[in-house]
Design a protein around this motif. Structure first.
Motif, PDB file in Angstrom:
ATOM      1  N   SER A   1      -7.323  -5.481   2.624  1.00 40.99           N
ATOM      2  CA  SER A   1      -6.520  -7.639   1.696  1.00 40.99           C
ATOM      3  C   SER A   1      -8.251  -7.904   2.219  1.00 40.99           C
ATOM      4  CB  SER A   1      -5.643  -7.495   2.978  1.00 40.99           C
ATOM      5  OG  SER A   1      -6.228  -8.050   4.217  1.00 40.99           O
ATOM      6  N   ILE A   2      -8.023  -7.960   0.706  1.00 41.94           N
ATOM      7  CA  ILE A   2      -9.281  -9.247   0.574  1.00 41.94           C
ATOM      8  C   ILE A   2      -8.552 -10.763   0.645  1.00 41.94           C
ATOM      9  CG2 ILE A   2     -11.082  -9.762  -0.840  1.00 41.94           C
ATOM     10  CD1 ILE A   2     -10.771  -6.626  -2.103  1.00 41.94           C
ATOM     11  N   THR A   3      -9.126 -11.199   2.298  1.00 45.87           N
ATOM     12  CA  THR A   3      -8.781 -13.112   1.885  1.00 45.87           C
ATOM     13  C   THR A   3      -9.706 -13.788   1.231  1.00 45.87           C
ATOM     14  OG1 THR A   3      -7.476 -12.216   3.907  1.00 45.87           O
ATOM     15  CG2 THR A   3      -7.342 -14.656   3.412  1.00 45.87           C
ATOM     16  N   LEU A   4      -8.856 -14.648   0.299  1.00 54.35           N
ATOM     17  CA  LEU A   4     -10.504 -15.654   0.103  1.00 54.35           C
ATOM     18  C   LEU A   4     -10.237 -17.179   0.696  1.00 54.35           C
ATOM     19  CD1 LEU A   4      -9.623 -14.339  -4.189  1.00 54.35           C
ATOM     20  CD2 LEU A   4     -12.213 -13.420  -2.190  1.00 54.35           C
ATOM     21  N   THR A   5     -10.822 -17.347   0.570  1.00 57.05           N
ATOM     22  CA  THR A   5     -11.085 -19.277   1.355  1.00 57.05           C
ATOM     23  C   THR A   5     -11.266 -19.797   0.102  1.00 57.05           C
ATOM     24  OG1 THR A   5     -11.438 -18.581   3.508  1.00 57.05           O
ATOM     25  CG2 THR A   5     -11.419 -20.646   2.600  1.00 57.05           C
ATOM     26  N   THR A   6      -9.832 -20.955  -0.539  1.00 57.42           N
ATOM     27  CA  THR A   6     -10.263 -21.476  -1.973  1.00 57.42           C
ATOM     28  C   THR A   6     -10.200 -23.159  -1.893  1.00 57.42           C
ATOM     29  OG1 THR A   6      -8.377 -21.168  -2.455  1.00 57.42           O
ATOM     30  CG2 THR A   6      -9.811 -19.335  -3.123  1.00 57.42           C
ATOM     31  N   ASN A   7     -10.216 -23.598  -3.051  1.00 53.24           N
ATOM     32  CA  ASN A   7      -9.875 -25.335  -2.570  1.00 53.24           C
ATOM     33  C   ASN A   7      -8.104 -25.255  -3.115  1.00 53.24           C
ATOM     34  OD1 ASN A   7     -10.142 -24.551  -5.356  1.00 53.24           O
ATOM     35  ND2 ASN A   7     -11.543 -27.044  -5.386  1.00 53.24           N
ATOM     36  N   THR A   8      -7.438 -24.696  -3.443  1.00 53.32           N
ATOM     37  CA  THR A   8      -6.436 -24.691  -3.691  1.00 53.32           C
ATOM     38  C   THR A   8      -5.351 -25.270  -3.001  1.00 53.32           C
ATOM     39  OG1 THR A   8      -5.589 -22.237  -2.974  1.00 53.32           O
ATOM     40  CG2 THR A   8      -6.736 -22.027  -5.367  1.00 53.32           C
ATOM     41  N   GLU A   9      -3.548 -25.066  -2.906  1.00 48.74           N
ATOM     42  CA  GLU A   9      -2.469 -26.178  -2.172  1.00 48.74           C
ATOM     43  C   GLU A   9      -3.032 -25.301  -1.270  1.00 48.74           C
ATOM     44  OE1 GLU A   9       1.427 -27.859  -2.177  1.00 48.74           O
ATOM     45  OE2 GLU A   9       0.353 -28.350  -4.201  1.00 48.74           O
ATOM     46  N   LYS A  10      -3.037 -24.091  -1.072  1.00 47.37           N
ATOM     47  CA  LYS A  10      -2.552 -23.249  -0.091  1.00 47.37           C
ATOM     48  C   LYS A  10      -3.451 -23.226   1.034  1.00 47.37           C
ATOM     49  CE  LYS A  10      -1.266 -19.035  -1.263  1.00 47.37           C
ATOM     50  NZ  LYS A  10      -0.277 -17.614  -1.851  1.00 47.37           N
ATOM     51  N   GLY A  11      -5.116 -22.443   0.399  1.00 42.85           N
ATOM     52  CA  GLY A  11      -6.189 -22.802   0.844  1.00 42.85           C
ATOM     53  C   GLY A  11      -6.434 -21.353   1.343  1.00 42.85           C
ATOM     54  N   THR A  12      -5.499 -20.841   1.050  1.00 45.98           N
ATOM     55  CA  THR A  12      -6.076 -19.231   1.315  1.00 45.98           C
ATOM     56  C   THR A  12      -5.745 -18.244   0.447  1.00 45.98           C
ATOM     57  OG1 THR A  12      -5.080 -17.876   2.456  1.00 45.98           O
ATOM     58  CG2 THR A  12      -6.951 -18.684   3.687  1.00 45.98           C
ATOM     59  N   GLU A  13      -5.663 -16.727  -0.318  1.00 48.62           N
ATOM     60  CA  GLU A  13      -5.892 -15.852  -1.455  1.00 48.62           C
ATOM     61  C   GLU A  13      -5.731 -15.402  -1.075  1.00 48.62           C
ATOM     62  OE1 GLU A  13      -3.673 -17.453  -3.741  1.00 48.62           O
ATOM     63  OE2 GLU A  13      -3.713 -19.649  -3.465  1.00 48.62           O
ATOM     64  N   ILE A  14      -4.181 -14.014  -0.607  1.00 44.94           N
ATOM     65  CA  ILE A  14      -4.622 -12.434  -0.532  1.00 44.94           C
ATOM     66  C   ILE A  14      -4.355 -11.224  -1.806  1.00 44.94           C
ATOM     67  CG2 ILE A  14      -4.206 -10.782   1.021  1.00 44.94           C
ATOM     68  CD1 ILE A  14      -2.900 -12.537   2.619  1.00 44.94           C
ATOM     69  N   LEU A  15      -5.898 -10.434  -1.576  1.00 45.33           N
ATOM     70  CA  LEU A  15      -5.831  -9.524  -2.556  1.00 45.33           C
ATOM     71  C   LEU A  15      -5.668  -8.065  -1.980  1.00 45.33           C
ATOM     72  CD1 LEU A  15      -8.538 -10.824  -5.141  1.00 45.33           C
ATOM     73  CD2 LEU A  15      -6.234 -11.185  -5.453  1.00 45.33           C
ATOM     74  N   ARG A  16      -4.775  -7.132  -2.323  1.00 41.73           N
ATOM     75  CA  ARG A  16      -5.169  -5.724  -1.885  1.00 41.73           C
ATOM     76  C   ARG A  16      -5.632  -5.136  -2.873  1.00 41.73           C
ATOM     77  NH1 ARG A  16      -2.237  -6.999   2.849  1.00 41.73           N
ATOM     78  NH2 ARG A  16      -0.996  -8.358   3.369  1.00 41.73           N
ATOM     79  N   VAL A  17      -6.470  -3.815  -1.272  1.00 43.92           N
ATOM     80  CA  VAL A  17      -7.054  -2.537  -2.266  1.00 43.92           C
ATOM     81  C   VAL A  17      -5.904  -1.393  -1.431  1.00 43.92           C
ATOM     82  CG1 VAL A  17      -8.837  -1.440  -2.500  1.00 43.92           C
ATOM     83  CG2 VAL A  17      -8.941  -3.269  -2.486  1.00 43.92           C
ATOM     84  N   LYS A  18      -5.125  -0.493  -2.734  1.00 44.22           N
ATOM     85  CA  LYS A  18      -4.292   0.488  -2.200  1.00 44.22           C
ATOM     86  C   LYS A  18      -4.525   2.089  -2.879  1.00 44.22           C
ATOM     87  CE  LYS A  18      -0.288  -3.022  -2.031  1.00 44.22           C
ATOM     88  NZ  LYS A  18       0.689  -2.771  -2.458  1.00 44.22           N
ATOM     89  N   GLY A  19      -3.829   2.931  -1.842  1.00 41.72           N
ATOM     90  CA  GLY A  19      -4.448   4.126  -2.117  1.00 41.72           C
ATOM     91  C   GLY A  19      -3.974   4.863  -0.758  1.00 41.72           C
ATOM     92  N   THR A  20      -4.108   6.145  -1.966  1.00 45.46           N
ATOM     93  CA  THR A  20      -3.967   7.538  -0.602  1.00 45.46           C
ATOM     94  C   THR A  20      -5.129   8.260  -0.474  1.00 45.46           C
ATOM     95  OG1 THR A  20      -1.581   7.724  -0.691  1.00 45.46           O
ATOM     96  CG2 THR A  20      -2.694   9.501   0.507  1.00 45.46           C
ATOM     97  N   VAL A  21      -5.518   8.518   0.879  1.00 42.78           N
ATOM     98  CA  VAL A  21      -6.805   9.091   0.882  1.00 42.78           C
ATOM     99  C   VAL A  21      -6.358  10.392   1.735  1.00 42.78           C
ATOM    100  CG1 VAL A  21      -9.192   9.124   1.928  1.00 42.78           C
ATOM    101  CG2 VAL A  21      -8.188   7.075   0.782  1.00 42.78           C
ATOM    102  N   LEU A  22      -7.265  11.923   0.711  1.00 44.22           N
ATOM    103  CA  LEU A  22      -6.572  13.469   1.385  1.00 44.22           C
ATOM    104  C   LEU A  22      -7.780  13.382   2.166  1.00 44.22           C
ATOM    105  CD1 LEU A  22      -5.436  14.694  -1.691  1.00 44.22           C
ATOM    106  CD2 LEU A  22      -3.592  13.506   0.176  1.00 44.22           C
ATOM    107  N   PRO A  23      -7.739  14.472   2.681  1.00 47.16           N
ATOM    108  CA  PRO A  23      -8.514  15.041   4.178  1.00 47.16           C
ATOM    109  C   PRO A  23      -9.489  16.156   3.338  1.00 47.16           C
ATOM    110  CG  PRO A  23      -6.397  15.392   4.539  1.00 47.16           C
ATOM    111  CD  PRO A  23      -6.085  14.705   3.487  1.00 47.16           C
ATOM    112  N   LYS A  24     -11.006  15.703   3.421  1.00 48.58           N
ATOM    113  CA  LYS A  24     -11.699  16.436   2.601  1.00 48.58           C
ATOM    114  C   LYS A  24     -11.575  17.874   2.926  1.00 48.58           C
ATOM    115  CE  LYS A  24     -16.655  16.028   1.833  1.00 48.58           C
ATOM    116  NZ  LYS A  24     -17.736  15.178   1.571  1.00 48.58           N
ATOM    117  N   GLU A  25     -11.775  18.692   2.068  1.00 42.43           N
ATOM    118  CA  GLU A  25     -11.208  20.056   1.737  1.00 42.43           C
ATOM    119  C   GLU A  25     -12.927  20.878   2.776  1.00 42.43           C
ATOM    120  OE1 GLU A  25     -10.399  22.979  -1.246  1.00 42.43           O
ATOM    121  OE2 GLU A  25      -8.787  21.328  -2.138  1.00 42.43           O
ATOM    122  N   LYS A  26     -12.446  22.137   3.842  1.00 41.91           N
ATOM    123  CA  LYS A  26     -13.506  22.357   4.038  1.00 41.91           C
ATOM    124  C   LYS A  26     -13.951  23.459   3.935  1.00 41.91           C
ATOM    125  CE  LYS A  26     -12.237  20.291   8.764  1.00 41.91           C
ATOM    126  NZ  LYS A  26     -11.640  20.112   9.593  1.00 41.91           N
TER     127      LYS A  26
END
Length: 151
Positions: free
Chosen positions: A126-151
């Motif tokens: 998550s990336i949490t933004l502190t803003t001057n909106t009514e809520k005061g904070t907004e949250i953005l998400r970064v999602k995905g799958t990470v596979l192990p590195k092949e040896k």
């Protein structure tokens, strides 16, 4: 006894009347103007923030890859949108947010990078933004799958 009570009431009345006169004479015109400007801004409401997407989905990557992405931020309100801070949920995600105010009707871009080193499996940062909106904070998400590195 009645004379003392009447004198006491008369003195108290004079004190109240004199206080009211002094209070109004002490009001400064500059303070009134400042208060009027403040009230006009308050009547416009808070900044209203919208994003092009609530989450950035990077899909499937290999451990060690670095993903770069961005979110477009829109100000749908009537006052400037100010982002004072952007904080990621861990050190693997680094946001770079617009430091200047976003004018009503305008947009700006928040960029980020995600380092997948040591982050195997499903990731939801998550990336949490502190803003001057009514809520005061907004949250953005970064999602995905990470596979192990092949040896």
């Amino acid at each position: 006894m009645k004379k003392i009570t009447i004198i006491y009431i008369a003195i108290l009345s004079l004190a109240v009347i004199s206080c009211k006169e002094n209070a109004t004479s002490k009001v400064k015109e500059t303070n009134l103007e400042t208060a009027k400007e403040r009230d006009a801004k308050i009547s416009l409401g808070s900044a209203i923030i919208e994003f092009d997407k609530p989450a950035f989905e990077f899909g499937t990557i290999t451990e060690g890859d670095i993903v770069e992405g961005d979110f477009t931020i829109y100000n749908k309100g009537k006052v400037d949108l100010i982002i004072t801070k952007a904080k990621a949920s861990c050190g693997c995600t680094v946001p770079v947010w617009p430091k200047e105010a976003i004018k009503p009707g305008d947009s700006a871009v928040l960029k980020f990078s995600f380092n997948s080193r040591g982050k195997r499996g499903n990731n939801n940062k998550s990336i949490t933004l502190t803003t001057n909106t009514e809520k005061g904070t907004e949250i953005l998400r970064v999602k995905g799958t990470v596979l192990p590195k092949e040896k």
